[in-house]
Design an enzyme around this catalytic site. Sequence first.
Site, PDB file in Angstrom:
ATOM      1  CB  VAL A  41      -0.961  -0.006   1.215  1.00  0.00           C
ATOM      2  CG1 VAL A  41      -1.660   1.337   1.371  1.00  0.00           C
ATOM      3  CG2 VAL A  41      -2.003  -1.101   1.042  1.00  0.00           C
ATOM      4  CB  THR A 151      -7.291  -2.548   6.995  1.00  0.00           C
ATOM      5  OG1 THR A 151      -7.155  -2.261   5.603  1.00  0.00           O
ATOM      6  CG2 THR A 151      -8.700  -3.051   7.290  1.00  0.00           C
ATOM      7  CD  GLU A 181      -5.402   2.293  -1.094  1.00  0.00           C
ATOM      8  OE1 GLU A 181      -4.827   3.352  -0.834  1.00  0.00           O
ATOM      9  OE2 GLU A 181      -6.103   2.132  -2.117  1.00  0.00           O
ATOM     10  NE  ARG A 184      -9.300  -4.171  -8.388  1.00  0.00           N
ATOM     11  CZ  ARG A 184      -9.784  -4.136  -9.620  1.00  0.00           C
ATOM     12  NH1 ARG A 184     -10.612  -5.060 -10.038  1.00  0.00           N
ATOM     13  NH2 ARG A 184      -9.434  -3.166 -10.457  1.00  0.00           N
ATOM     14  CG  LEU A 283     -21.235 -13.447  -8.624  1.00  0.00           C
ATOM     15  CD1 LEU A 283     -22.514 -13.293  -9.445  1.00  0.00           C
ATOM     16  CD2 LEU A 283     -21.558 -14.134  -7.299  1.00  0.00           C
ATOM     17  CB  CYS A 293      -7.043  -7.732   2.282  1.00  0.00           C
ATOM     18  SG  CYS A 293      -5.781  -6.487   2.030  1.00  0.00           S
ATOM     19  CE  LYS A 296      -4.337  -7.391   7.163  1.00  0.00           C
ATOM     20  NZ  LYS A 296      -5.259  -6.299   7.412  1.00  0.00           N
TER      21      LYS A 296
HETATM   22  N1  NAD Z   1      -2.066  -5.205   0.403  1.00  0.00           N
HETATM   23  C1  NAD Z   1      -3.278  -4.797   0.031  1.00  0.00           C
HETATM   24  O1  NAD Z   1      -3.801  -5.169  -1.021  1.00  0.00           O
HETATM   25  C2  NAD Z   1      -4.083  -3.861   0.920  1.00  0.00           C
HETATM   26  C3  NAD Z   1      -5.245  -3.267   0.406  1.00  0.00           C
HETATM   27  C4  NAD Z   1      -5.966  -2.411   1.218  1.00  0.00           C
HETATM   28  C5  NAD Z   1      -5.548  -2.183   2.527  1.00  0.00           C
HETATM   29  N2  NAD Z   1      -4.442  -2.793   3.014  1.00  0.00           N
HETATM   30  C6  NAD Z   1      -4.024  -2.507   4.391  1.00  0.00           C
HETATM   31  O2  NAD Z   1      -2.901  -1.604   4.354  1.00  0.00           O
HETATM   32  C7  NAD Z   1      -1.988  -1.909   5.402  1.00  0.00           C
HETATM   33  C8  NAD Z   1      -0.621  -2.203   4.822  1.00  0.00           C
HETATM   34  O3  NAD Z   1      -0.716  -3.371   4.022  1.00  0.00           O
HETATM   35  P1  NAD Z   1       0.501  -3.854   3.099  1.00  0.00           P
HETATM   36  O4  NAD Z   1       0.012  -5.012   2.325  1.00  0.00           O
HETATM   37  O5  NAD Z   1       1.084  -2.689   2.388  1.00  0.00           O
HETATM   38  O6  NAD Z   1       1.523  -4.354   4.232  1.00  0.00           O
HETATM   39  P2  NAD Z   1       3.044  -4.755   4.040  1.00  0.00           P
HETATM   40  O7  NAD Z   1       3.319  -5.768   5.049  1.00  0.00           O
HETATM   41  O8  NAD Z   1       3.327  -5.035   2.604  1.00  0.00           O
HETATM   42  O9  NAD Z   1       3.827  -3.406   4.386  1.00  0.00           O
HETATM   43  C9  NAD Z   1       3.838  -2.806   5.652  1.00  0.00           C
HETATM   44  C10 NAD Z   1       5.167  -2.074   5.798  1.00  0.00           C
HETATM   45  O10 NAD Z   1       5.143  -1.318   7.009  1.00  0.00           O
HETATM   46  C11 NAD Z   1       6.460  -1.367   7.566  1.00  0.00           C
HETATM   47  N3  NAD Z   1       6.395  -0.972   8.966  1.00  0.00           N
HETATM   48  C12 NAD Z   1       5.925  -1.665  10.030  1.00  0.00           C
HETATM   49  N4  NAD Z   1       6.010  -0.929  11.148  1.00  0.00           N
HETATM   50  C13 NAD Z   1       6.526   0.271  10.794  1.00  0.00           C
HETATM   51  C14 NAD Z   1       6.827   1.455  11.506  1.00  0.00           C
HETATM   52  N5  NAD Z   1       6.578   1.580  12.805  1.00  0.00           N
HETATM   53  N6  NAD Z   1       7.348   2.486  10.833  1.00  0.00           N
HETATM   54  C15 NAD Z   1       7.596   2.385   9.502  1.00  0.00           C
HETATM   55  N7  NAD Z   1       7.322   1.284   8.774  1.00  0.00           N
HETATM   56  C16 NAD Z   1       6.790   0.242   9.413  1.00  0.00           C
HETATM   57  C17 NAD Z   1       6.906  -2.794   7.322  1.00  0.00           C
HETATM   58  O11 NAD Z   1       8.321  -2.911   7.405  1.00  0.00           O
HETATM   59  C18 NAD Z   1       6.366  -3.014   5.904  1.00  0.00           C
HETATM   60  O12 NAD Z   1       7.325  -2.656   4.919  1.00  0.00           O
HETATM   61  C19 NAD Z   1      -2.610  -3.074   6.176  1.00  0.00           C
HETATM   62  O13 NAD Z   1      -3.368  -2.571   7.235  1.00  0.00           O
HETATM   63  C20 NAD Z   1      -3.519  -3.722   5.150  1.00  0.00           C
HETATM   64  O14 NAD Z   1      -4.582  -4.423   5.744  1.00  0.00           O
HETATM   65  C21 NAD Z   1      -3.677  -3.620   2.238  1.00  0.00           C
END
Ligand code: NAD
Length: 467
Positions: A41, A151, A181, A184, A283, A293, A296
Amino acid sequence: MQSQLLRLTVLLTFILPNLQNLSAKELENPRAITVIGTGYVGLVLGSCLAEIGHQVTCCDVDSRKISSLERGEIPIYEEGLEDLVHNNTIKNRLFFTTSLKNAVLESDIIFITVGTPETLSGEANLDYVFSAAQLIGENLNRTKTVFVKSTVPMGTIIKIKEVIQAHNSANVPFSIGYAPEFLREGTSVSDFMHPDRVVIGVENTETSQLFTEIVQPILDDGAKILTTSIASAEMIKYASNSFLAVKISFINEIADFCEKIGADVEEVALGMGLDKRIGQSFLKPGPGYGGSCFPKDTLAFLKSADKNSIHLSIIDAAVQSNNTRCEKILTRMEKTLGTFQGKKIAVLGLAFKENTDDVRESPSLKIIDYLVQKKAYVKSYDPIATQNALKFYPELNIARTLYEAFEDCDAIIVATPWNLFTQIDWQIVKQICRGSFVFDTRNILCPMEVKNAGFSYMGIGKKPLME
Ligand SMILES: NC(=O)c1ccc[n+]([C@@H]2O[C@H](COP(=O)([O-])OP(=O)(O)OC[C@H]3O[C@@H](n4cnc5c(N)ncnc54)[C@H](O)[C@@H]3O)[C@@H](O)[C@H]2O)c1
């Protein structure tokens, strides 16, 4: 070669035309923005905000990730992302750092995009968001606005605000907004630039006006922006993901029923989806939802509801259905094959879906796990996700090429719907492999083509075609 072709096709068809539309627009008021967390993200958000004209610093506690980005290497696979990162780095609009403190001190707008993974009890782990909040509070040197994109369960944004305030010793004013966010993985750059809707949960109109101004070029492209209370925005995110998960579990169960009575689930899904109230998307039956996502978020939503003495029975049922999904379809395959024990199985795809390297909660890994438990010998192939899969599953036996996976195998399972697998020459495969069973858990192959090459074809929710 084939994967390069696939990447080029997606780039030419979806990504480049969309980016060209946007680069024509100029931002009236570019801002200095910090993005905390540079994962799927954060990196997409940061590079897209830079692309529309902002000055963006992406920071992360993972120094290896930041070093590779500084060297111009992209740690994740997302169509169009590499070009976006390179172009904006060259234009001095996109920077990477591990110095979170400086990144916070130097900007007025901060996005939190750190992970919120599942705890053992199924709740969202909020340690990373609270740690980011503490850092912001400790470094509030002037008025700032914090937008959370991670999220988070109901009531978390107010807790984040409290954490920031608890460390805000100089009592500097700040505001907070929740911008869930919806991108996809696989099409996230295009999704960011052309969203169906943008939701912003706020406590005051100034914060929503600021957010609207930041993303204005995206809105000019026709996206609807919805301003809500923070509580509603938190609910919109979880309710949306859970609804899509329910839709998937629903069609999976309908597929089982179709198989029993000789109906074809694809015809059924088309017939249902033509009703605008239902719609075509989500579907598609398969081995169950996966990824970082839906699994969890549905669990965290159930836990959050429980805490408020609400039982979300429909979502609960969708989760239960998904938990047994892989086993159900594998049991059916095992019946057809006689036994998995000692059989050589080619598993095509490791990513949880097509066009991504993300293997978190991938049904494909669940399938492999089951087969290994049943003492089958598995060889797998994925055009992009192999390295990530090996991190979770170091003992995986990986084919170097797609066709190598078929060598001497007794059965083939399509686990990820990569477009590449629709281009397989089944006549060639028939000469390489030993057995004659093809299990298409994504219904992406042409059943007649597979059958005509001398295989028995089994899809999901449709009559098998026996050789
Ligand atoms: N991946 C998706 O498709 C998606 C879509 C919508 C929402 N989200 C939500 O967005 C959030 C991030 O998802 P993601 O898939 O990008 O996660 P990810 O695991 O790919 O990335 C998270 C990043 O945050 C970093 N991080 C952790 N703690 C930190 C801190 N204190 N300071 C700085 N960096 C830190 C980690 O090192 C990692 O690089 C989650 O809550 C997820 O549910 C993800």
